[in-house]
Motif scaffolding. Structure first.
Motif, PDB file in Angstrom:
ATOM      1  N   ALA A  38       1.077   5.703   0.757  1.00 14.35           N
ATOM      2  CA  ALA A  38       0.471   6.931   1.286  1.00 14.35           C
ATOM      3  C   ALA A  38       1.334   8.101   0.847  1.00 14.35           C
ATOM      4  O   ALA A  38       2.561   8.047   0.923  1.00 14.35           O
ATOM      5  CB  ALA A  38       0.379   6.889   2.805  1.00 14.35           C
ATOM      6  N   GLN A  93      -3.051   0.065  -3.608  1.00  7.66           N
ATOM      7  CA  GLN A  93      -3.965   0.810  -2.738  1.00  7.66           C
ATOM      8  C   GLN A  93      -3.276   2.077  -2.249  1.00  7.66           C
ATOM      9  O   GLN A  93      -2.151   2.020  -1.753  1.00  7.66           O
ATOM     10  CB  GLN A  93      -4.388  -0.058  -1.559  1.00  7.66           C
ATOM     11  CG  GLN A  93      -5.460   0.581  -0.675  1.00  7.66           C
ATOM     12  CD  GLN A  93      -5.846  -0.312   0.485  1.00  7.66           C
ATOM     13  OE1 GLN A  93      -4.983  -0.899   1.144  1.00  7.66           O
ATOM     14  NE2 GLN A  93      -7.142  -0.431   0.753  1.00  7.66           N
ATOM     15  N   SER A 124       0.862  -1.180   0.000  1.00 10.69           N
ATOM     16  CA  SER A 124       0.000   0.000   0.000  1.00 10.69           C
ATOM     17  C   SER A 124       0.900   1.232   0.000  1.00 10.69           C
ATOM     18  O   SER A 124       2.084   1.139   0.325  1.00 10.69           O
ATOM     19  CB  SER A 124      -0.903   0.026   1.231  1.00 10.69           C
ATOM     20  OG  SER A 124      -1.672  -1.152   1.337  1.00 10.69           O
ATOM     21  N   LEU A 158      -4.062   6.321   9.997  1.00  7.48           N
ATOM     22  CA  LEU A 158      -3.955   5.509   8.793  1.00  7.48           C
ATOM     23  C   LEU A 158      -3.349   4.140   9.101  1.00  7.48           C
ATOM     24  O   LEU A 158      -3.870   3.104   8.674  1.00  7.48           O
ATOM     25  CB  LEU A 158      -3.106   6.237   7.745  1.00  7.48           C
ATOM     26  CG  LEU A 158      -2.733   5.441   6.491  1.00  7.48           C
ATOM     27  CD1 LEU A 158      -3.976   4.998   5.742  1.00  7.48           C
ATOM     28  CD2 LEU A 158      -1.820   6.265   5.590  1.00  7.48           C
ATOM     29  N   VAL A 203      -5.028   0.550   8.484  1.00  3.24           N
ATOM     30  CA  VAL A 203      -4.494  -0.318   7.419  1.00  3.24           C
ATOM     31  C   VAL A 203      -3.798  -1.548   7.981  1.00  3.24           C
ATOM     32  O   VAL A 203      -3.769  -2.598   7.362  1.00  3.24           O
ATOM     33  CB  VAL A 203      -3.526   0.502   6.518  1.00  3.24           C
ATOM     34  CG1 VAL A 203      -2.829  -0.388   5.502  1.00  3.24           C
ATOM     35  CG2 VAL A 203      -4.306   1.607   5.805  1.00  3.24           C
ATOM     36  N   HIS A 249      -3.459   5.896  -0.110  1.00  7.00           N
ATOM     37  CA  HIS A 249      -4.092   6.710   0.935  1.00  7.00           C
ATOM     38  C   HIS A 249      -3.458   8.086   0.900  1.00  7.00           C
ATOM     39  O   HIS A 249      -2.230   8.207   0.904  1.00  7.00           O
ATOM     40  CB  HIS A 249      -3.891   6.068   2.305  1.00  7.00           C
ATOM     41  CG  HIS A 249      -4.272   4.627   2.359  1.00  7.00           C
ATOM     42  ND1 HIS A 249      -5.556   4.206   2.628  1.00  7.00           N
ATOM     43  CD2 HIS A 249      -3.532   3.497   2.145  1.00  7.00           C
ATOM     44  CE1 HIS A 249      -5.589   2.880   2.598  1.00  7.00           C
ATOM     45  NE2 HIS A 249      -4.378   2.425   2.308  1.00  7.00           N
ATOM     46  N   TYR A 264      -2.662  11.732   2.574  1.00  8.51           N
ATOM     47  CA  TYR A 264      -2.597  12.514   3.801  1.00  8.51           C
ATOM     48  C   TYR A 264      -1.998  13.872   3.447  1.00  8.51           C
ATOM     49  O   TYR A 264      -1.680  14.124   2.278  1.00  8.51           O
ATOM     50  CB  TYR A 264      -1.776  11.791   4.879  1.00  8.51           C
ATOM     51  CG  TYR A 264      -0.283  11.781   4.656  1.00  8.51           C
ATOM     52  CD1 TYR A 264       0.559  12.581   5.415  1.00  8.51           C
ATOM     53  CD2 TYR A 264       0.300  10.965   3.676  1.00  8.51           C
ATOM     54  CE1 TYR A 264       1.940  12.573   5.215  1.00  8.51           C
ATOM     55  CE2 TYR A 264       1.666  10.943   3.464  1.00  8.51           C
ATOM     56  CZ  TYR A 264       2.480  11.757   4.227  1.00  8.51           C
ATOM     57  OH  TYR A 264       3.833  11.754   4.029  1.00  8.51           O
TER      58      TYR A 264
END
Length: 395
Positions: free
Chosen positions: A33, A47, A31, A72, A76, A49, A51
């Motif tokens: 971010a 995936q 994943s 987060l 997650v 995310h 921020y």
């Protein structure tokens, strides 16, 4: 159990999608971010995310980012958090405080240790203190060059975590060559940029003072006086660089022999028109990706003697190293390569061989994967955490 990695970065995190894909190909669940758009990650099945933090300002915005990262990770539930870039490297350990193993990659020392500005000098003690603090919650630190590793050891910034040198985030050789093959012809690109048959000195960089752009412009004037047919092409963003951006008026003073087309997505193709690649950075780089791209394209390089650059360029072997902030030395090295194209081609070929051998994405991804597995095998992932994950997977 499949190892789940959350990779945290900033606004240009999408540049690491090839690296993350390579980790997926090795069986990791990945994943990401970051602060930029999520579409490139979704397109590649990662995936994502989002921020928020501001790389130009701190205090309140950073406190918000710490809270967002904490929430987060709780949601997650990754096994390991990997961070890149100066602020994420500090914010993630502060947010997690040992709840999840953090691997930080020091991809350069940033503005604080690159600038001679009084503000940067004033920030250095605070930076060192923050690094010592966050080291308490960092499982491992990855350095992209030995100079940064030596610096952290000298100032005791590693805490009890392990450390390793892994050069760059890797470059996808196959994808780079495919991108070059799928773009338009060299003549079309020259025509689009209005370059005709001119000799080309190319740089790909953020157009900032710390990246040495004012020095490059001074060198361009010297080269132009000696070799009027040469054109300098400066590819990269300027408007997004806030207080660090080079003044547009400064670039326009050199408009007869310098063009700045902005950021472009066809860098592999543009490298095909270059006779020399100039990288006059005054910034403490990790391993500059653009040097790897120039090397793969077989373009001889002139770079400054800064950490990271000297991991790619060997003096008089595949290019030249010059002092930072020295336009005359930079111009002299560029002119030397332009006057001896046969030698310049030989240097470029050596760079291609070096990048394939030392910085290929697969080599780098294997080294990171080995590091993650090693960290978890010595107890970074607790039995209790593993049990919770297995339970959630069954459900």
């Amino acid at each position: 159990m499949t190892l789940h990695l959350l990779c945290v970065g900033g606004e240009d995190h999408a540049l690491r999608i090839p690296f993350l894909t390579a980790l997926q190909n090795r069986g990791l669940r990945v994943s990401a971010a970051g602060t930029g758009a999520g579409f490139p990650f979704a397109k590649n099945g990662i995936q994502y995310h989002r921020y928020q933090f501001d790389r130009f300002h701190a205090r309140f915005a950073d406190r918000i980012a710490v809270g967002q990262l904490s929430q987060l990770v709780h949601r997650v539930q990754p096994d390991i958090v990997q961070t890149f870039d100066t602020k994420p490297n500090l914010l993630a350990p502060l947010a997690l405080r040992g709840a999840v193993p953090v691997v930080r990659t020091i991809n350069g020392m940033g503005w604080v240790f690159s600038s001679t500005d009084l503000k940067a000098l004033a920030f250095r003690p605070a930076y060192l203190a923050l690094q010592r603090l966050t080291a308490c919650w960092t499982a491992a630190t990855v350095f992209q060059n030995k100079a940064d590793s030596d610096f952290f050891r000298r100032y005791h910034l590693l805490g009890n975590g392990s450390s390793v040198v892994i050069g760059s985030s890797g470059i996808d050789v196959k994808a780079f060559e495919t991108a070059r093959a799928e773009t338009g012809s060299i003549s079309q690109l020259r025509s689009e940029l209005g370059l005709g048959n001119a000799e080309i000195v190319l740089t790909v960089s953020r157009l900032t003072v710390q990246k040495g752009i004012p020095t490059l412009l001074d060198a361009a004037r010297i080269v132009h006086e000696a070799r009027p047919g040469v054109r300098f092409v400066l590819v990269g963003p300027r408007e997004s660089e806030g207080p660090f951006a080079v003044d547009q008026a400064l670039i326009e003073r050199h408009a007869s022999y310098v063009i700045a087309p902005g950021a472009r997505s066809d860098v592999p193709a543009i490298l095909g028109i270059a006779d020399v690649f100039a990288f006059p950075t005054e910034y403490r780089e990790g391993i500059p990706r653009v040097l790897l791209e120039a090397g793969l394209a077989g373009v001889p390089i002139v770079a400054t003697r800064m950490p990271g650059c000297d991991d790619v360029v060997a003096e008089s072997w595949n290019g030249y190293m010059v002092p930072p902030r020295d336009p005359r030395a930079l111009a002299a090295a560029i002119l030397d390569l332009l006057r001896d194209p046969a030698r310049a081609r030989t240097m470029g070929q050596r760079s291609t061989e070096l990048v394939r051998r030392e910085f290929d994405l697969n080599v780098v991804a294997d080294r990171y994967t080995d590091l993650y597995v090693r960290l978890l095998s010595v107890g970074s992932l607790s039995d209790d955490r593993a049990a919770r994950k297995n339970s959630s997977e069954v459900q």
